[in-house]
Design a protein around this motif. Structure first.
Motif, PDB file in Angstrom:
ATOM      1  N   LYS A  76       0.826  -1.209   0.000  1.00 52.93           N
ATOM      2  CA  LYS A  76       0.000   0.000   0.000  1.00 52.93           C
ATOM      3  C   LYS A  76       0.863   1.264   0.000  1.00 52.93           C
ATOM      4  O   LYS A  76       0.562   2.225  -0.694  1.00 52.93           O
ATOM      5  CB  LYS A  76      -0.851  -0.022   1.278  1.00 52.93           C
ATOM      6  N   GLY A  77       1.952   1.223   0.760  1.00 55.97           N
ATOM      7  CA  GLY A  77       2.635   2.487   1.018  1.00 55.97           C
ATOM      8  C   GLY A  77       4.024   2.695   0.459  1.00 55.97           C
ATOM      9  O   GLY A  77       4.501   3.828   0.418  1.00 55.97           O
ATOM     10  N   PHE A  78       4.711   1.646   0.024  1.00 53.44           N
ATOM     11  CA  PHE A  78       6.119   1.854  -0.344  1.00 53.44           C
ATOM     12  C   PHE A  78       6.260   2.576  -1.682  1.00 53.44           C
ATOM     13  O   PHE A  78       5.656   2.197  -2.674  1.00 53.44           O
ATOM     14  CB  PHE A  78       6.870   0.521  -0.409  1.00 53.44           C
ATOM     15  N   LYS A  79       7.072   3.628  -1.673  1.00 53.74           N
ATOM     16  CA  LYS A  79       7.362   4.376  -2.909  1.00 53.74           C
ATOM     17  C   LYS A  79       8.852   4.225  -3.193  1.00 53.74           C
ATOM     18  O   LYS A  79       9.687   4.805  -2.499  1.00 53.74           O
ATOM     19  CB  LYS A  79       7.057   5.878  -2.726  1.00 53.74           C
ATOM     20  N   PRO A  80       9.183   3.432  -4.215  1.00 53.72           N
ATOM     21  CA  PRO A  80      10.606   3.217  -4.476  1.00 53.72           C
ATOM     22  C   PRO A  80      11.311   4.472  -4.989  1.00 53.72           C
ATOM     23  O   PRO A  80      10.681   5.312  -5.624  1.00 53.72           O
ATOM     24  CB  PRO A  80      10.618   2.132  -5.561  1.00 53.72           C
ATOM     25  N   GLN A  81      12.592   4.575  -4.668  1.00 51.18           N
ATOM     26  CA  GLN A  81      13.433   5.608  -5.274  1.00 51.18           C
ATOM     27  C   GLN A  81      14.392   4.895  -6.222  1.00 51.18           C
ATOM     28  O   GLN A  81      14.752   3.745  -5.981  1.00 51.18           O
ATOM     29  CB  GLN A  81      14.242   6.345  -4.193  1.00 51.18           C
ATOM     30  N   ASP A 136      17.347   2.985  -4.753  1.00 50.95           N
ATOM     31  CA  ASP A 136      17.147   1.988  -3.688  1.00 50.95           C
ATOM     32  C   ASP A 136      17.836   0.659  -4.010  1.00 50.95           C
ATOM     33  O   ASP A 136      17.942   0.264  -5.179  1.00 50.95           O
ATOM     34  CB  ASP A 136      15.647   1.692  -3.498  1.00 50.95           C
ATOM     35  N   SER A 194       1.497   1.601   6.932  1.00 54.57           N
ATOM     36  CA  SER A 194       1.846   1.678   5.503  1.00 54.57           C
ATOM     37  C   SER A 194       2.611   2.971   5.208  1.00 54.57           C
ATOM     38  O   SER A 194       2.986   3.218   4.074  1.00 54.57           O
ATOM     39  CB  SER A 194       0.589   1.577   4.638  1.00 54.57           C
ATOM     40  N   THR A 195       2.806   3.789   6.235  1.00 53.79           N
ATOM     41  CA  THR A 195       3.533   5.054   6.029  1.00 53.79           C
ATOM     42  C   THR A 195       4.629   5.258   7.084  1.00 53.79           C
ATOM     43  O   THR A 195       4.604   6.227   7.843  1.00 53.79           O
ATOM     44  CB  THR A 195       2.556   6.263   6.096  1.00 53.79           C
ATOM     45  N   THR A 254       4.961  -3.764  -6.570  1.00 49.91           N
ATOM     46  CA  THR A 254       5.103  -2.498  -5.860  1.00 49.91           C
ATOM     47  C   THR A 254       6.240  -1.664  -6.450  1.00 49.91           C
ATOM     48  O   THR A 254       6.177  -0.440  -6.481  1.00 49.91           O
ATOM     49  CB  THR A 254       5.342  -2.762  -4.356  1.00 49.91           C
ATOM     50  N   LYS A 287       7.031  -1.601  -9.486  1.00 52.14           N
ATOM     51  CA  LYS A 287       6.582  -1.178 -10.827  1.00 52.14           C
ATOM     52  C   LYS A 287       7.788  -1.071 -11.766  1.00 52.14           C
ATOM     53  O   LYS A 287       8.512  -2.028 -11.919  1.00 52.14           O
ATOM     54  CB  LYS A 287       5.791   0.124 -10.735  1.00 52.14           C
ATOM     55  N   SER A 304      10.411   0.862 -11.384  1.00 51.83           N
ATOM     56  CA  SER A 304      11.576   1.473 -10.748  1.00 51.83           C
ATOM     57  C   SER A 304      12.849   0.698 -11.106  1.00 51.83           C
ATOM     58  O   SER A 304      12.870  -0.529 -11.078  1.00 51.83           O
ATOM     59  CB  SER A 304      11.399   1.470  -9.232  1.00 51.83           C
TER      60      SER A 304
END
Ligand code: A3P
Length: 319
Positions: free
Chosen positions: A50-55, A58, A118-119, A143, A145, A147
């Motif tokens: 739900k919450g992970f935003k890859p950089q 990473d 999730s945050t 998650t 995607k 990246s």
């Protein structure tokens, strides 16, 4: 704590009631996207999704439990730390590996960071952020995607993984676990993060599809040619050894720093505990290739060999 169901959100409870479930000697397991999880771990996976935003920068260290995760974490930490240390800090500064266990420095998504939320606050991680997971690649990739972040997977012979897991469970539960029933669960593919072969194959296929994204490492090769494998890891992570470093013995220093003997002798690894109260010392045992020969009967060996041969057939993956 990863077995508890009282930490689950209402949404997860509803989801769980629709999932295939099973039981091992520890507790209930639920099958989510082809992989078995204890309830709390599943909550961690769902929070992560739900919450992970890859950089882009990473780095994710992935493995099936007991495959060499601790070692891979230590090596990665040491590789990046050497870049910082080259011109600044004094000899008095403690190396991060002396102040914390590798699992304290590189946390798991599902056990630590996303277990309860999730945050989570990830601001303390500087680039490149290094995380870890036991999730299979087919789940992780949804998650991540598109990246370009890098993944290192460490794989180990299933029979040694099994023996290592048995010892770990015994130490964790502080009682002798029935080896036969653990073995049967492994063969049936039921167990935390199982089936083992689906896990390995997910990363193996991913590494063939995109070798720049996934580095597939083997515990056995890390044991037999540590320097070559550490150099391979450094190159993949974008911090290769310079000629000068190779000449001054930097590779061997990292190998030695991260050796089981050295790490397991450190005070920090004899006193602390992880997230779910697993004592750090239980992550260090023998670290040998082929210890299964001291524990498995020829029948057990034959059975698991046949399963793995069948499952890996056509994949190009040798075991
Ligand atoms: P054994 O139980 O066979 O000794 P994980 O880190 O994935 O939990 O895997 C634990 C296994 O890796 C254990 O295997 C442990 O002894 C071994 N191990 C831990 N640290 C190691 C190191 N620095 N070098 C080699 N093996 C290591």
């Amino acid at each position: 704590p990863h077995l508890r169901e009282d930490n689950l959100s209402e949404e997860t409870k509803t989801l769980i009631s629709s999932l295939p479930w099973n039981k091992d000697f520890i507790g209930n397991l639920y099958k989510y996207k082809g992989c078995w999880y204890y309830p709390n771990t599943l909550q961690g996976v769902l929070n992560f999704e739900k919450g992970f935003k890859p950089q882009e920068t990473d780095i994710i260290l992935a493995s099936f439990p007991k495959s060499g995760t601790t070692w891979l974490k230590a090596l990665t930490i040491a590789l990046f730390e050497r870049l910082k240390n080259s011109n600044s800090s004094s000899d008095d500064d403690l190396h991060p590996l002396q102040s914390d266990n590798p699992h304290g420095i590189v946390p798991f998504f599902e056990f630590n960071l996303y277990l309860k939320s999730s945050t989570p606050d990830l601001t303390k991680f500087s680039s490149p952020r290094v995380f870890s997971t036991h999730m299979p690649f087919h789940t992780l990739r949804l998650t991540l995607k598109d990246s370009p972040c890098k993944i290192v997977y460490v794989c180990r012979n299933v029979k040694d993984v099994f023996v290592s897991l048995w010892y770990f469970r015994c130490a964790h539960l502080e009682k002798e676990v029935d080896m036969k029933s653990l073995f049967e669960s492994l063969c049936e593919g039921v167990g935390s993060f199982g089936p083992f072969w689906e896990h390995v194959l997910s990363y193996w296929r991913g590494s063939l599809e995109d070798p720049k994204q996934i580095l597939f490492m083997r515990y056995e090769e890390m044991k037999s040619e540590p320097s070559a494998q550490v150099k391979r890891l450094a190159e993949f992570l974008g911090c290769p050894f310079t000629e000068e470093e190779e000449e001054d013995g930097s590779v061997d220093k990292i190998v030695e720093l991260c050796s089981l003997r050295n790490l397991s002798g450190m005070e920090v690894n004899n006193s602390g505990k992880t997230f779910n109260t697993v004592p750090y010392f239980t992550f260090f045992r023998k670290g040998e290739v082929g210890d299964f020969k001291n524990h498995l009967t020829p029948e057990m060996e034959n059975k698991i060999d046949m399963i793995i041969e069948e499952k890996y057939k056509g994949s190009g993956l040798k075991f």
